[in-house]
Design an enzyme around this catalytic site. Structure first.
Site, PDB file in Angstrom:
ATOM      1  N   HIS A 109       7.600  -7.624  -3.780  1.00 13.63           N
ATOM      2  CA  HIS A 109       6.390  -8.157  -4.400  1.00 13.63           C
ATOM      3  C   HIS A 109       6.783  -9.568  -4.821  1.00 13.63           C
ATOM      4  O   HIS A 109       7.177  -8.966  -6.360  1.00 13.63           O
ATOM      5  CB  HIS A 109       6.354  -6.639  -5.733  1.00 13.63           C
ATOM      6  CG  HIS A 109       5.713  -5.671  -4.759  1.00 13.63           C
ATOM      7  ND1 HIS A 109       4.470  -5.505  -4.197  1.00 13.63           N
ATOM      8  CD2 HIS A 109       6.716  -4.375  -3.879  1.00 13.63           C
ATOM      9  CE1 HIS A 109       4.410  -4.531  -3.694  1.00 13.63           C
ATOM     10  NE2 HIS A 109       6.036  -3.698  -3.507  1.00 13.63           N
ATOM     11  N   GLY A 157       0.799  -1.311  -0.416  1.00 11.70           N
ATOM     12  CA  GLY A 157       0.140  -0.447  -0.088  1.00 11.70           C
ATOM     13  C   GLY A 157       0.957   1.321  -0.291  1.00 11.70           C
ATOM     14  O   GLY A 157       1.799   1.202   0.458  1.00 11.70           O
ATOM     15  N   GLU A 202       4.413 -11.305  -6.993  1.00 11.42           N
ATOM     16  CA  GLU A 202       3.648 -11.038  -7.459  1.00 11.42           C
ATOM     17  C   GLU A 202       3.917  -9.561  -9.416  1.00 11.42           C
ATOM     18  O   GLU A 202       3.473 -10.471  -9.952  1.00 11.42           O
ATOM     19  CB  GLU A 202       2.153 -10.168  -7.107  1.00 11.42           C
ATOM     20  CG  GLU A 202       2.192  -8.602  -7.270  1.00 11.42           C
ATOM     21  CD  GLU A 202       3.028  -7.915  -6.209  1.00 11.42           C
ATOM     22  OE1 GLU A 202       3.185  -9.624  -5.087  1.00 11.42           O
ATOM     23  OE2 GLU A 202       2.522  -7.007  -5.630  1.00 11.42           O
ATOM     24  N   LYS A 242     -11.106 -10.896 -16.467  1.00 13.05           N
ATOM     25  CA  LYS A 242     -10.658 -11.176 -17.431  1.00 13.05           C
ATOM     26  C   LYS A 242     -10.694 -12.978 -18.670  1.00 13.05           C
ATOM     27  O   LYS A 242     -11.587 -13.785 -19.119  1.00 13.05           O
ATOM     28  CB  LYS A 242     -10.582  -9.770 -18.880  1.00 13.05           C
ATOM     29  CG  LYS A 242     -11.191  -9.719 -20.293  1.00 13.05           C
ATOM     30  CD  LYS A 242     -12.351  -8.894 -20.328  1.00 13.05           C
ATOM     31  CE  LYS A 242     -12.960  -8.874 -22.228  1.00 13.05           C
ATOM     32  NZ  LYS A 242     -14.202  -8.095 -21.378  1.00 13.05           N
ATOM     33  N   CYS A 245       4.767  -6.650   1.864  1.00  8.75           N
ATOM     34  CA  CYS A 245       5.857  -4.389   1.323  1.00  8.75           C
ATOM     35  C   CYS A 245       4.840  -4.290   2.915  1.00  8.75           C
ATOM     36  O   CYS A 245       5.234  -4.463   3.993  1.00  8.75           O
ATOM     37  CB  CYS A 245       5.026  -4.315   0.272  1.00  8.75           C
ATOM     38  SG  CYS A 245       6.467  -2.835   0.095  1.00  8.75           S
ATOM     39  N   TYR A 246       4.311  -3.188   2.251  1.00  6.10           N
ATOM     40  CA  TYR A 246       3.602  -2.260   3.559  1.00  6.10           C
ATOM     41  C   TYR A 246       2.563  -4.095   4.603  1.00  6.10           C
ATOM     42  O   TYR A 246       2.379  -3.899   5.411  1.00  6.10           O
ATOM     43  CB  TYR A 246       2.070  -1.780   2.627  1.00  6.10           C
ATOM     44  CG  TYR A 246       1.443  -1.047   4.505  1.00  6.10           C
ATOM     45  CD1 TYR A 246       1.740  -0.056   3.923  1.00  6.10           C
ATOM     46  CD2 TYR A 246       0.244  -1.719   4.771  1.00  6.10           C
ATOM     47  CE1 TYR A 246       1.004   1.101   5.753  1.00  6.10           C
ATOM     48  CE2 TYR A 246      -0.426  -1.130   6.075  1.00  6.10           C
ATOM     49  CZ  TYR A 246       0.227   0.554   6.205  1.00  6.10           C
ATOM     50  OH  TYR A 246      -0.555   0.890   7.135  1.00  6.10           O
ATOM     51  N   SER A 278     -24.057  -8.207 -26.364  1.00  6.52           N
ATOM     52  CA  SER A 278     -23.580  -7.066 -27.041  1.00  6.52           C
ATOM     53  C   SER A 278     -23.435  -7.763 -28.845  1.00  6.52           C
ATOM     54  O   SER A 278     -22.303  -6.939 -29.074  1.00  6.52           O
ATOM     55  CB  SER A 278     -22.589  -6.179 -26.275  1.00  6.52           C
ATOM     56  OG  SER A 278     -21.510  -6.993 -25.957  1.00  6.52           O
ATOM     57  N   GLY A 279     -22.414  -8.399 -28.270  1.00  5.83           N
ATOM     58  CA  GLY A 279     -21.363  -9.392 -29.483  1.00  5.83           C
ATOM     59  C   GLY A 279     -19.842  -9.614 -28.501  1.00  5.83           C
ATOM     60  O   GLY A 279     -18.780  -9.892 -28.846  1.00  5.83           O
ATOM     61  N   GLY A 280     -19.631  -8.779 -27.823  1.00  2.14           N
ATOM     62  CA  GLY A 280     -18.218  -9.218 -26.904  1.00  2.14           C
ATOM     63  C   GLY A 280     -18.157 -10.782 -26.181  1.00  2.14           C
ATOM     64  O   GLY A 280     -19.527 -10.844 -26.199  1.00  2.14           O
ATOM     65  N   VAL A 281     -17.026 -10.436 -25.284  1.00  2.00           N
ATOM     66  CA  VAL A 281     -16.952 -12.135 -24.355  1.00  2.00           C
ATOM     67  C   VAL A 281     -17.552 -12.032 -23.599  1.00  2.00           C
ATOM     68  O   VAL A 281     -19.023 -12.717 -22.741  1.00  2.00           O
ATOM     69  CB  VAL A 281     -15.677 -12.447 -24.406  1.00  2.00           C
ATOM     70  CG1 VAL A 281     -15.327 -11.317 -23.990  1.00  2.00           C
ATOM     71  CG2 VAL A 281     -15.222 -13.848 -23.934  1.00  2.00           C
ATOM     72  N   ASP A 282     -17.867 -10.682 -22.500  1.00  2.00           N
ATOM     73  CA  ASP A 282     -18.711 -10.681 -21.171  1.00  2.00           C
ATOM     74  C   ASP A 282     -20.397 -11.447 -21.441  1.00  2.00           C
ATOM     75  O   ASP A 282     -20.425 -11.830 -20.809  1.00  2.00           O
ATOM     76  CB  ASP A 282     -18.293 -10.152 -20.598  1.00  2.00           C
ATOM     77  CG  ASP A 282     -17.195  -9.235 -20.419  1.00  2.00           C
ATOM     78  OD1 ASP A 282     -16.645 -10.122 -20.408  1.00  2.00           O
ATOM     79  OD2 ASP A 282     -16.568  -8.254 -20.000  1.00  2.00           O
ATOM     80  N   SER A 283     -21.228 -10.587 -22.572  1.00  2.00           N
ATOM     81  CA  SER A 283     -22.698 -11.081 -22.255  1.00  2.00           C
ATOM     82  C   SER A 283     -22.462 -12.013 -23.244  1.00  2.00           C
ATOM     83  O   SER A 283     -23.499 -12.720 -22.105  1.00  2.00           O
ATOM     84  CB  SER A 283     -23.417  -9.880 -22.915  1.00  2.00           C
ATOM     85  OG  SER A 283     -22.796  -9.720 -24.232  1.00  2.00           O
TER      86      SER A 283
END
Ligand code: XMP
Length: 525
Positions: free
Chosen positions: A181, A66, A183, A381, A93-94, A235-240
């Site tokens: 870190h 942080g 990550e 995603k 870290c923090y 919508s054509g997008g992957v999420d919907s």
């Protein structure tokens, strides 16, 4: 799955890690790394009370880094009950400094920050956390304070030339801290260290996998929706697409998908979306041809924000009209992702300035009084794409590059007219075709054409032209939040330029956008 107002209290998705966030720059990255190791995790604010954390039944706790210092009186902290709960804890870290401070050790503020790569030397007593990590390796540091004396029961596990205690641990209580870190990719054995903590130290056995996620999500949707009817905006997008497919698996014909063709999609996209969902996935799809309506509303609108708002409002209107034709609709499926859930919890003071009004269907539920079904609320995603693959969605949908809700309207600078739409659509198709044919590795995150309001003089055949300037943008990015312009090969740029000028009437000049984000944004409007 369901939004809080409708959700039955269900706190544990899978036994995993509870990440307490101190406003870390790399908070989401930690979560992604843990998920990559097939362990479920959730990010919660650092001051979440133990009683709330306990309800999630975590197998371990992780404290992030942080921007603050633990040495100031108002330093953000954690509920002390967490430390005595007997769970394995890793502080980064923090997070490590906070563990040291709260367990009674001493810290000092260094004269200068240690920032960047450092040589880590693992002590002989490195133990389980450093299993499989060589004695010497490179880590990434970013800190101002340092732990100088260890809390009771702790051993020093590793150091760097400038940081005496780069890692500490109490194997008996399974509490560990690392100053670096793990990550970030710059830490050579970061993933191994996280893996050691999760599997060797915390002993987590439940595996977070997309195949079992699908089974669970389908069962949950079925249980929560019952026999009610549900709608979804495609919508054509992957999420919907993934959200709708999960819902369809769960409740079949109770789901109706509405696809609003606003006329602002790329070449061939509207037809491809409807065909994929109707013919391949056999979803119940209502396709609405609203092209003229949107164009009429956009007439005379040249301001970017106005365009976004006009399109967003019109979308809601069309969608509501269609929903009203379907009897007994009680729920709306939305493809909300985990980063949106985390971001919506960010205090307003931290949220920063609004740059653009992003178009999504977020305004729908309040107006329509529908319950929300959000099966992707816990996913990142890349995990949504993995679910799409498990569901056998067509590759074209699973790998579709991000595309703004207001579509090509924000890639035409100034007025949106049928002629200008045709130009940008053709130019965009060439950019996409050429970049995809080049099979670049890595593939750029996004690539597209923008129609500028600039006209310039050219010569074609033997005649003078005074025609449009098209800009080409291709970027590399991890998440769309920051981006760099893609170093496309010159031969590829040449092919794109030649084809656009030859094949798209009304264009006599092509420019390549070489700005990163920031200071630019990905889209031009
Ligand atoms: P900007 O232009 O803000 O874009 O740097 C960041 C990412 O978001 C996409 N984008 C949108 N996505 N609705 C969306 O769903 C929108 O209104 C919208 N505007 C921009 C953009 O393509 C990039 O990936």
């Amino acid at each position: 799955m369901l939004s809080p107002s409708q959700a039955p209290r269900r706190d544990r998705l899978l036994r995993g890690v509870c990440i307490l966030d101190f406003g870390a720059q790399y908070g989401q990255l930690i979560a992604r790394r843990i998920r990559e190791l097939n362990v479920y995790c959730e990010i919660v604010p650092h001051d979440t009370p133990w009683t709330e954390i306990e309800r999630r039944e975590p197998a371990a706790i992780l404290l992030t880094g942080g921007p603050e210092s633990t040495l100031v009186p108002e330093a953000p902290g954690i509920d002390p009950a967490i430390l005595s709960a007997g769970l394995p804890i890793l502080g980064i870290c923090y997070g490590m400094q906070l563990l040291a401070r709260d367990l009674g050790a001493e810290l000092v503020r260094e004269d200068r920050r240690e920032y960047g790569p450092a040589e880590l030397r693992v002590d002989r007593a490195g133990g389980a956390l450093f299993e499989g990590v060589p004695r010497e390796s490179r880590v990434w540091m970013s800190h101002g304070d340092s732990v100088t004396h260890l809390p009771d029961g702790f051993a020093e596990l590793a150091s760097t030339p400038r940081c005496g205690v780069a890692a500490m641990g109490d194997a008996r209580r399974k509490i560990y801290g690392v100053q670096f870190h793990p990550e970030v990719a710059h830490t050579q054995f970061g993933k191994q260290i996280l893996d050691n903590f999760l599997h060797r130290i915390a002993g987590i056995t439940e595996r977070w996998e997309m195949k079992s996620f699908v089974e669970r999500a389908v069962a949950e949707i079925r249980a929560s929706v019952g026999s009610d009817n549900v709608i979804c905006a495609l919508s054509g997008g992957v999420d919907s697409a993934v959200a709708a497919t999960l819902a369809a698996r769960a409740i079949g014909t109770q789901l109706t998908c509405v696809f609003v063709d606003h006329g602002l999609l790329r070449k061939g996209e509207a037809e491809a979306v409807v065909a994929a969902f109707r013919d391949v996935l056999h979803l119940n799809v209502v396709a609405v041809d609203a092209r003229e309506r949107f164009l009429a509303k956009l007439l005379g609108e040249s301001d970017p924000e106005r365009k976004r708002i006009v399109i967003g409002h019109e979308f809601i209107r069309v969608f509501e009209e269609e929903a009203a034709k379907i009897a007994g609709v009680k729920y709306l499926v939305q493809g909300t992702l985990y980063p949106d859930v985390i971001e919506s919890k960010t205090p307003a003071s931290k949220a920063g300035h609004k740059i653009k009004s992003h178009h999504n269907v977020g305004g729908l539920p309040e107006q329509m009084h529908l319950g929300l079904v959000e099966p992707l609320r816990s996913l990142f995603k890349d995990e949504v794409r993995a679910v799409g693959r498990v569901l056998d969605l067509p590759k074209r949908i699973v790998e579709r590059q991000p595309f703004p809700g207001p579509g090509l309207a924000v890639r035409i600078i100034g007025d949106v007219t049928p002629e200008r739409l045709a130009i940008v659509r053709e130019a965009d198709a060439i950019v996409c075709e050429e970049i995809e044919a080049a099979a670049l590795d890595p593939k750029p995150w996004q690539y597209f054409a923008v129609l500028t309001p600039v006209r310039s003089v050219g010569v074609m055949g033997d005649g003078r032209t005074y025609a449009n300037l098209v800009a080409v943008r291709a970027i590399t990015s991890e998440d769309g939040m920051t981006a760099d312009w893609a170093r496309l090969p010159h031969a590829l740029l040449e092919r794109i330029s030649t084809r656009i000028v030859n094949e798209v009437p009304g264009v006599n000049r092509v420019a390549y956008d070489i700005t990163s984000k920031p200071p630019s944004t990905v889209e031009w409007e």
